[in-house]
Design an enzyme around this catalytic site. Structure first.
Site, short mmCIF file in Angstrom:
data_model
loop_
_atom_site.label_atom_id
_atom_site.label_comp_id
_atom_site.label_asym_id
_atom_site.label_seq_id
_atom_site.Cartn_x
_atom_site.Cartn_y
_atom_site.Cartn_z
N LEU A 153 12.79 -7.78 8.74
CA LEU A 153 12.20 -6.47 8.97
C LEU A 153 11.44 -6.01 7.75
O LEU A 153 11.97 -6.00 6.63
CB LEU A 153 13.28 -5.45 9.32
CG LEU A 153 14.25 -5.79 10.45
CD1 LEU A 153 15.18 -4.62 10.71
CD2 LEU A 153 13.50 -6.20 11.71
N ARG A 154 10.22 -5.58 7.95
CA ARG A 154 9.43 -4.99 6.87
C ARG A 154 9.59 -3.48 6.89
O ARG A 154 9.36 -2.86 7.94
CB ARG A 154 7.95 -5.34 7.03
CG ARG A 154 7.62 -6.81 6.94
CD ARG A 154 6.22 -7.08 7.45
NE ARG A 154 6.10 -6.78 8.87
CZ ARG A 154 4.95 -6.68 9.52
NH1 ARG A 154 3.80 -6.81 8.87
NH2 ARG A 154 4.93 -6.41 10.82
N LEU A 250 -2.33 -11.81 1.31
CA LEU A 250 -3.38 -12.24 0.38
C LEU A 250 -4.18 -11.04 -0.10
O LEU A 250 -5.38 -11.15 -0.34
CB LEU A 250 -4.30 -13.25 1.05
CG LEU A 250 -3.79 -14.70 1.12
CD1 LEU A 250 -4.83 -15.59 1.78
CD2 LEU A 250 -3.44 -15.25 -0.26
N CYS A 260 13.81 -5.93 -0.95
CA CYS A 260 14.01 -7.33 -0.53
C CYS A 260 13.43 -8.34 -1.51
O CYS A 260 14.17 -9.11 -2.12
CB CYS A 260 13.42 -7.54 0.86
SG CYS A 260 14.31 -6.70 2.17
N ARG A 327 12.68 1.72 -4.36
CA ARG A 327 13.36 0.64 -5.07
C ARG A 327 12.35 -0.42 -5.50
O ARG A 327 11.59 -0.93 -4.71
CB ARG A 327 14.44 0.02 -4.18
CG ARG A 327 15.68 0.89 -4.03
CD ARG A 327 16.67 0.29 -3.05
NE ARG A 327 16.19 0.35 -1.68
CZ ARG A 327 16.89 -0.05 -0.63
NH1 ARG A 327 18.09 -0.60 -0.80
NH2 ARG A 327 16.39 0.05 0.59
#
Length: 430
Positions: A153-154, A250, A260, A327
């Site tokens: 999950l993003r 990119l 993460c 974070r």
């Protein structure tokens, strides 16, 4: 199915609402009483697009509940997901304290056979240990089956990623666990990868390692583009159209952050070094990423000169847009270095509020970006929130002291800003 998710952070809460939306009976468990009280009232305690609406819907349908009662939660559910945090220790290794605590809690209260699914990101070999920790913690001899089901999950896009994943990976030595989890996700139309627990753990780390590599690769290319007066956007587009490469990750800029990638890269490197197989490419990826904030600030100082007493506007505190997570955000080292250079720092973010310790250090925050920018000697963009692209830059040009923009996310139109007589610099984007 009756499902328990142990740990109600970004992943646990998002998956709780998504699994409830799929028709399962879901319980979210956490030891943090404030989190659970907020969720019980139907209030999402973090910012993630779309999750609040789905939370409301599932609570109303009575398919989702939240609790701090560990005993009842373990007893009443059959499939137990572990979705707790695994922060990095000082040596880079993962801190498995919360994983062990969750396993011991399950062992203490389990009353019948359970299927335990580790969804937290854990070092290779950890899932196999979870079974031992569970069985050692309690007197009940009912068997447990364990599996690894990594999350992809993003933040900022977590709901869509959970609803429409590229793939679902399940790792277990138990055919029953593999089949049960597959059935749990039967509504999902995507490829399923069934492997061992170690295979699933490695897929997670290797995936994040490769994505981080793409980011640092294009950032190194961007530095060379700066020297050779080449637009890195053209390079990224030309590379990304090659199907073997692809355009994702990119985009040159200030590098990766969040909860993460930085943590996972450290843990992956620790695992590799511990096993005497150093990952030299990934080590360089981390070094390049650490360098990015310094690289942008060198541009600022070259143009503005000494930062002492200069008004610097920092746009964006979150590590990426559409989240309130700071974070490992690049804004943090940038603000810290600006303070060390004795600059006057004013910040803006659409959803993040500064923590008290930054205010005590003298950092100012204003909810109006124009007030943040007013009388500034330099504008630094740290997060590519769409609100910044939508600013009236003609108006901005009239209220700044020194028309200098340093775009750490290459999100603005350089030609338009040059026409407005701004000094504009991106990263690899002349």
């Amino acid at each position: 199915m009756k499902i328990l998710l142990i740990g109600q952070g970004y992943v646990g809460t998002t998956m709780a609402v998504v699994l409830a939306n799929a028709g399962h009976e879901v319980t979210g468990l956490d030891i943090d009483h404030d989190k659970i009280a907020s969720l019980q009232k139907g209030k999402l305690y973090f910012y993630e697009p779309g999750v609040q609406k789905m939370l409301d819907k599932q609570l109303e349908a009575n398919r989702l509940q939240f609790t701090t009662d560990a005993r009842q939660a373990v007893v009443n559910n059959d499939i137990l997901f572990i979705t707790v945090g695994t922060p990095s220790l000082s040596n880079g290794n993962a801190d498995l304290t919360y994983i062990k605590n969750a396993a011991k809690m399950i062992g203490q209260y389990k009353n019948k056979k359970k299927i335990i699914v580790v969804k937290s990101t854990v070092p290779v070999g950890t899932t196999e240990k979870v079974k031992d920790w569970v069985m050692e913690a309690g007197e009940d001899t009912a068997p447990v089956e364990v599996a690894m089901n990594p999350e992809f999950l993003r933040e900022g896009n977590a709901l869509q990623d959970a609803l429409y994943p590229d793939r679902i990976v399940i790792g277990s030595h138990s055919d029953e666990a593999l089949e049960t989890i597959h059935q749990l996700y039967q509504q999902w139309n995507c490829p399923f990868i069934k492997t061992t627990p170690r295979g699933a753990e490695m897929i997670k780390y290797a995936s994040n390692g490769f994505l981080a590599t793409k980011i640092s690769f294009i950032n190194e290319i961007a530095m060379l583009c700066d020297k050779l007066e080449v637009n890195v956007r053209d390079v990224s587009k030309g590379m990304g159209l090659d199907k073997r490469i692809g355009p994702s990750f990119l985009e040159a800029g200030l590098g990766y952050g969040g909860s993460c990638f930085p943590k996972d890269i450290k843990e992956f490197l620790w695992t590799a070094n511990t096993n005497q197989i150093p990952l030299s490419i990934l080590s360089k990826v981390e070094q390049v990423n650490h360098h990015q904030p310094d690289y942008l600030l060198d541009k600022v100082k070259k143009q503005v000169g000494s930062l002492t007493g200069k008004n610097v506007a920092v746009l964006g505190l979150a590590f990426k847009p559409h989240t309130d997570d700071t974070r490992e955000s690049v804004s943090i080292p940038i603000i810290q270095q600006l303070l060390e250079e004795k600059a006057i720092v004013t910040v803006h973010d659409p959803v993040v509020n500064l923590e008290a310790n930054w205010i005590e250090k003298g950092v100012l925050q204003n909810n109006d970006p124009y007030q943040v920018i007013k009388e500034s000697d330099a504008i630094i963009i740290c997060t590519n929130w769409p609100q910044y692209e939508a600013l009236d830059w003609k108006k901005v040009r009239k209220i700044v002291r020194h028309p200098a923009i340093f775009d750490g996310r290459n999100m603005l139109n350089a030609e338009q800003l040059s026409e407005l007589r701004f000094h504009y610099e991106g990263i690899g984007y002349p």
